[in-house]
Design an enzyme around this catalytic site. Structure first.
Site, PDB file in Angstrom:
ATOM      1  N   CYS A   1       0.958  -1.309   0.022  1.00 15.36           N
ATOM      2  CA  CYS A   1       0.003  -0.020  -0.056  1.00 15.36           C
ATOM      3  C   CYS A   1       0.993   1.000  -0.079  1.00 15.36           C
ATOM      4  O   CYS A   1       1.760   1.339   1.008  1.00 15.36           O
ATOM      5  CB  CYS A   1      -0.859  -0.063   1.174  1.00 15.36           C
TER       6      CYS A   1
ATOM      7  N   CYS B   1      -1.014   4.101  -6.165  1.00 15.41           N
ATOM      8  CA  CYS B   1      -1.786   3.346  -5.175  1.00 15.41           C
ATOM      9  C   CYS B   1      -2.227   2.055  -5.748  1.00 15.41           C
ATOM     10  O   CYS B   1      -2.373   1.878  -7.130  1.00 15.41           O
ATOM     11  CB  CYS B   1      -3.164   4.294  -5.213  1.00 15.41           C
TER      12      CYS B   1
HETATM   13  N1  DGL Z   1      -3.963   0.580  -1.782  1.00 16.36           N
HETATM   14  C1  DGL Z   1      -3.806   1.754  -1.091  1.00 16.36           C
HETATM   15  C2  DGL Z   1      -2.373   2.689  -1.726  1.00 16.36           C
HETATM   16  O1  DGL Z   1      -1.502   1.879  -2.389  1.00 16.36           O
HETATM   17  C3  DGL Z   1      -4.799   2.923  -0.707  1.00 16.36           C
HETATM   18  C4  DGL Z   1      -5.983   2.604  -0.924  1.00 16.36           C
HETATM   19  C5  DGL Z   1      -6.971   3.501   0.205  1.00 16.36           C
HETATM   20  O2  DGL Z   1      -6.968   4.724   0.057  1.00 16.36           O
HETATM   21  O3  DGL Z   1      -7.502   2.704   1.139  1.00 16.36           O
HETATM   22  O4  DGL Z   1      -2.288   3.817  -1.617  1.00 16.36           O
END
Ligand code: DGL
Length: 248
Positions: free
Chosen positions: A78, A180
């Site tokens: 993430c 993201c």
């Molecule tokens: N998947 C997450 C990232 O790579 C963020 C998603 C969210 O905002 O929960 O930043």
């Protein structure tokens, strides 16, 4: 003979929701013998819109569960959590922690105007600013996308290209960075909209994981049946996205 030699390597992945499954999938292809764990917190998506304190609290709770597994490597799948918490987590735990980051270096190297799409938390983070100072140039632009991650999280089994296109801003880009992991599910739509190469940061992160595990020369194994335990959040959904959307 040392029995520890035969105990499997344990790799824990963590994302707010389904986004990190993309990184889990690419890693699993090359780690047929490891025990893999996927930690998620789907009911609190989007992390990228949470105030710092709430984000840190949620991440700390999950990392204390990850620590109980005693992982060989933990992977922050993430960008938001890497940007906001990786440094603090690395000083707290003694197992190695790999974090995915926006692939600014690679994209800028390809030339022209690089646009980085990220969650609001990543977009304003010191860590992304540092990355851009180091590898970006005057043409590098960061665009915060407050609605995109949640849209992908909620509509993953029924993504409508027209609606997705409406969420993507009208701009010109020579390269796009998906900052993201949720956005990776719609990489083809992004490519179609901007007509340019799109970078995700997955390949570089997988390389770092394999290197830490000492298996960097492993070739992709096909077909494969990974040993994965899904922990936390909407476990059934994460499992379904992994097997029905990514492994299909
Ligand atoms: N998947 C997450 C990232 O790579 C963020 C998603 C969210 O905002 O929960 O930043």
């Amino acid at each position: 003979m040392d029995l520890a030699e035969f105990s499997p390597q344990k790799v824990c992945f963590f994302d707010s929701g389904i986004g990190g499954l993309n990184l889990l999938y690419e890693s699993a292809l090359r780690l047929p013998e490891a025990e893999l764990y996927y930690f998620a917190d789907n009911f609190n998506v989007p992390y990228g819109n949470l105030p710092d304190e709430e984000l840190e609290k949620a991440v700390d709770e999950i990392f204390s569960e990850i620590a109980k597994i005693n992982p060989t490597v933990a992977v922050i799948a993430c960008n938001t959590v890497t940007a906001r918490c990786a440094e603090r987590l690395r000083s707290k735990y003694d197992f190695p922690i790999v974090g995915i980051q926006p692939a600014v270096k690679e994209a800028v190297r390809a030339g022209g105007k690089c646009v980085v799409f990220a969650t609001p938390a990543t977009a304003k983070s010191a860590s992304l600013n540092k990355l851009i100072k180091e590898y970006g140039n005057d043409l590098t632009q960061v665009v915060a996308c407050p609605k995109f991650a949640q849209f992908v999280e909620q509509n993953i089994f029924n993504l409508n290209e027209e609606e997705l296109m409406k969420l993507l801003p009208d701009l010109k880009a020579d390269t796009v960075v998906l900052g993201c992991t949720h956005y990776i599910f719609v990489k083809e739509t992004v490519q179609k909209k901007y007509g340019c190469p799109v970078f995700t940061g997955v390949d570089g992160t997988v390389r770092r994981i394999l290197k830490l595990l000492g298996v960097e020369n492993k070739q992709q194994i096909v077909p494969f049946s990974p040993k994965i335990t899904f922990v936390g959040g909407d476990e059934q959904k994460n499992k379904r996205v992994f097997y029905d959307v990514l492994c299909r």
